[in-house]
Design an enzyme around this catalytic site. Sequence first.
Site, PDB file in Angstrom:
ATOM      1  CB  THR D  16      -0.862  -0.125   1.390  1.00 53.71           C
ATOM      2  OG1 THR D  16      -0.085   0.030   2.383  1.00 53.71           O
ATOM      3  CG2 THR D  16      -1.823  -1.212   1.317  1.00 53.71           C
ATOM      4  CG  ASP D  17      -0.115   4.492  -2.397  1.00 55.69           C
ATOM      5  OD1 ASP D  17      -1.025   4.713  -1.621  1.00 55.69           O
ATOM      6  OD2 ASP D  17      -0.112   4.605  -3.649  1.00 55.69           O
ATOM      7  NE  ARG D  18       1.389  11.096   2.109  1.00 59.78           N
ATOM      8  CZ  ARG D  18       0.102  11.663   2.065  1.00 59.78           C
ATOM      9  NH1 ARG D  18      -0.364  12.133   0.807  1.00 59.78           N
ATOM     10  NH2 ARG D  18      -0.280  12.619   3.004  1.00 59.78           N
ATOM     11  N   GLY D  20      -3.627   4.927   1.354  1.00 61.32           N
ATOM     12  CA  GLY D  20      -4.369   4.140   1.682  1.00 61.32           C
ATOM     13  C   GLY D  20      -4.563   2.805   0.841  1.00 61.32           C
TER      14      GLY D  20
END
Lengths: 137, 137, 137, 137
Positions: D16-18, D20
């Site tokens: 995942t990344d920031r 979400g």
Amino acid sequence: MTFRATHAVRVGYVDTDRAGVVHHSTYLRYLEQARVEYLRERGVDYRRFELEEKKALPVVRVALAYRAPARFDDALVVSTWVGHASRAKVRFDSEVRRGAELLLTGEITLACVVMPEGRICSMPEEVIAACGGEHAS
Amino acid sequence: MTFRATHAVRVGYVDTDRAGVVHHSTYLRYLEQARVEYLRERGVDYRRFELEEKKALPVVRVALAYRAPARFDDALVVSTWVGHASRAKVRFDSEVRRGAELLLTGEITLACVVMPEGRICSMPEEVIAACGGEHAS
Amino acid sequence: MTFRATHAVRVGYVDTDRAGVVHHSTYLRYLEQARVEYLRERGVDYRRFELEEKKALPVVRVALAYRAPARFDDALVVSTWVGHASRAKVRFDSEVRRGAELLLTGEITLACVVMPEGRICSMPEEVIAACGGEHAS
Amino acid sequence: MTFRATHAVRVGYVDTDRAGVVHHSTYLRYLEQARVEYLRERGVDYRRFELEEKKALPVVRVALAYRAPARFDDALVVSTWVGHASRAKVRFDSEVRRGAELLLTGEITLACVVMPEGRICSMPEEVIAACGGEHAS
């Protein structure tokens, strides 16, 4: 005087996770590139080393302590020096900072192997020299 | 008796590097998933934990020792148990094996933080219970 | 005149795979950072954009053509421009070169969403302006 | 009847990344493993193929369309079939679903090269056969 190399990193979007901070595995990429740049500054082109010497410097031990999170687009500086060097192993120590703030400390220990077999061998003279090994215990 | 969770991993092509072996950073991904599965087997759904408790368990310390390389398409097994648990931190210990052969040992220490601020807090009761915290110092 | 941003990349060891070349997924990381730098040069700080506007620009389409492999420690240059921009989508086109040699061409299409819901919305004025959207079809 | 292989994926935290959601580059890892499993089910052990035939199947073209985001701990299924196969190239088509919901469609085109030189060669008989090449144009 211990030589220190500094390597600038801009945190990418992919480097982050759903907690909104840099994923803990990402720092191994930052520290790896910092070691390549350390060696380059000390006269060792690591690509040439692998191709011509038919040897490699695999990671055999990792120790990381996370002090504070980094975030997307942060401008980080990785400072790297040799904490210990011998015929068997070299340990690169790093600090990752955002400005004055210390985010991570790391110790990455490398051995030397003959490729492609992967048999352990002595650290080559050029690596020892680049790592200031003459003073190492 | 310490509970051990086992997590099967098939090594992907992207997990390898130009030395023909699994890159040293890849194991952090394997161990992370092994911890998620450990918690699931002990009754803690980590996704639900983050969403409902508004807390997270960030990695604060990593120690890895690489014994032998893994290669593309190897079938690995990650065995994970709690080496230490307290109100402040939980340390998950893992071994990665290919058959009987030990490839890596790792110790990953987690703290607990309140999200999204990231402020350190006590380890919640359900995590302590899942980690066998009744015996922890 | 179409604005082009150039972004320099040094290929890391972790970027490679057991075939000895840069893994095909790695280029998405290079192109993503190139887009962030494109926007910065055009006056859009993407971190600030996400935080203040409560919007994001997710990738909705990827098209990559691989011409020649990159290798460890290669010095690459990513050239990026806007191939198409509308109220609905912006398409960033990139070329990755090693010296004069073309290694990869890519087209990455972004939409705009309201965060954290992820609902599609119109591309904001500042993004349209940075992407030269006034000339877009 | 076109053969379809299905490959189950559990979304990891690191995937995942920031924002979400699963980072757009992560799907290339899922699809790569799905192709390895497709070939295995059709009788081609890709590791053995590379080692014994001294050939590889590099990605030469990628086309991905993102329909909806995946999130941490989602149970996904990647369905993969051969969309086109010839002496020069094989195109694997994939769908990623969470239950009935379609999240991503992808087309990944592979060529065949002689290793380690990387010179383009004809697709070997065993690959053509595994990919149903008898019907290919």
